[in-house]
Design a protein around this motif. Structure first.
Motif, short mmCIF file in Angstrom:
data_model
loop_
_atom_site.label_atom_id
_atom_site.label_comp_id
_atom_site.label_asym_id
_atom_site.label_seq_id
_atom_site.Cartn_x
_atom_site.Cartn_y
_atom_site.Cartn_z
N LEU A 191 0.85 -1.19 0.00
CA LEU A 191 0.00 0.00 0.00
C LEU A 191 0.89 1.24 0.00
O LEU A 191 1.68 1.44 0.92
CB LEU A 191 -0.91 0.01 1.24
N LEU A 192 0.76 2.03 -1.06
CA LEU A 192 1.53 3.28 -1.15
C LEU A 192 0.56 4.45 -0.96
O LEU A 192 -0.41 4.57 -1.70
CB LEU A 192 2.22 3.40 -2.52
N PHE A 234 8.41 0.61 -4.02
CA PHE A 234 8.13 -0.68 -3.41
C PHE A 234 9.08 -1.68 -4.05
O PHE A 234 9.64 -1.45 -5.12
CB PHE A 234 6.66 -1.10 -3.58
N THR A 235 9.26 -2.79 -3.40
CA THR A 235 10.19 -3.82 -3.88
C THR A 235 9.44 -5.12 -4.11
O THR A 235 8.66 -5.55 -3.26
CB THR A 235 11.31 -4.06 -2.85
N LEU A 236 9.68 -5.70 -5.26
CA LEU A 236 9.16 -7.03 -5.57
C LEU A 236 10.29 -8.04 -5.33
O LEU A 236 11.40 -7.85 -5.81
CB LEU A 236 8.71 -7.14 -7.02
N ILE A 237 9.97 -9.10 -4.62
CA ILE A 237 10.97 -10.14 -4.34
C ILE A 237 10.38 -11.48 -4.77
O ILE A 237 9.21 -11.77 -4.52
CB ILE A 237 11.31 -10.18 -2.84
N ASN A 238 11.20 -12.29 -5.41
CA ASN A 238 10.79 -13.64 -5.78
C ASN A 238 11.35 -14.60 -4.73
O ASN A 238 12.54 -14.87 -4.70
CB ASN A 238 11.30 -14.01 -7.17
N ASN A 239 10.48 -15.10 -3.87
CA ASN A 239 10.89 -16.08 -2.86
C ASN A 239 10.74 -17.51 -3.35
O ASN A 239 10.97 -18.45 -2.59
CB ASN A 239 10.05 -15.90 -1.58
#
Length: 175
Positions: free
Chosen positions: A143-144, A159-164
């Motif tokens: 949420l921004l 924001f950061t997108l991470i591939n877990n």
């Protein structure tokens, strides 16, 4: 000249002649190949190294699967009915695994060689048809909330997108 020739001839005609036979020596990187969990319908390739550590030529022949082997496995270089491996040479046998459905798959791949100690070889191959490796997206700030800004001004938030997950995450579009 004639005397020298006779001396050479007689010196080679003794009882101390020895002949040493040379043999191949087959070395496998493994006798088991486990593809693990593979997405149903996808194809994964893996290989087994075969090394000729001997001095003689190594011949592989009669590549075949046991009757209980699954159709999900395939030898990639199956057009070869036999193969010669020279001294010190390394050859890769490549296998594909394409699970047609969910579940466990197994098979035994056989071949013969002219190595006196390893004349018939068996390679156990297993794999699992499933959801396979999947991406798992994580957003650190979902949420921004932008601050009040005057007309004509701009504000930037991140924001950061991470591939877990354990498979590449592909983002095909954004909006």
């Amino acid at each position: 000249m004639f005397i020298l020739f006779l001396g050479t001839f007689w010196s080679c005609n003794g009882d101390d002649v020895s002949v040493q036979q040379i043999y191949p020596n087959l070395v496998l990187s493994t006798t088991q190949l486990d593809f693990g969990d593979v997405l149903v319908g996808d194809t994964v390739t893996s290989q087994i190294e075969i090394i000729n550590a001997g001095e003689g030529a190594l011949y592989l022949s009669d590549f075949r699967w046991t009757a209980d082997a699954s159709d999900a496995f395939r030898l990639v270089n199956s057009d070869q009915e036999s193969q010669k491996i020279s001294q010190g040479e390394i050859v890769n046998l490549q296998f594909d695994f394409t699970p047609p459905d969910y579940g466990s798959y197994e098979g035994t791949f056989l071949f013969d060689s002219n190595d006196e100690e390893l004349q018939r070889l068996e390679i156990q191959i297993t794999g699992e048809g499933g959801d396979g490796p999947q991406p798992d997206i994580f957003v650190d700030n979902a949420l921004l909330i932008f601050p009040d800004t005057a007309a004509g001004e701009s504000a930037t938030l991140f924001f950061t997108l991470i591939n877990n997950g354990d498979r590449d995450l592909v983002i095909s579009s954004t909006s």
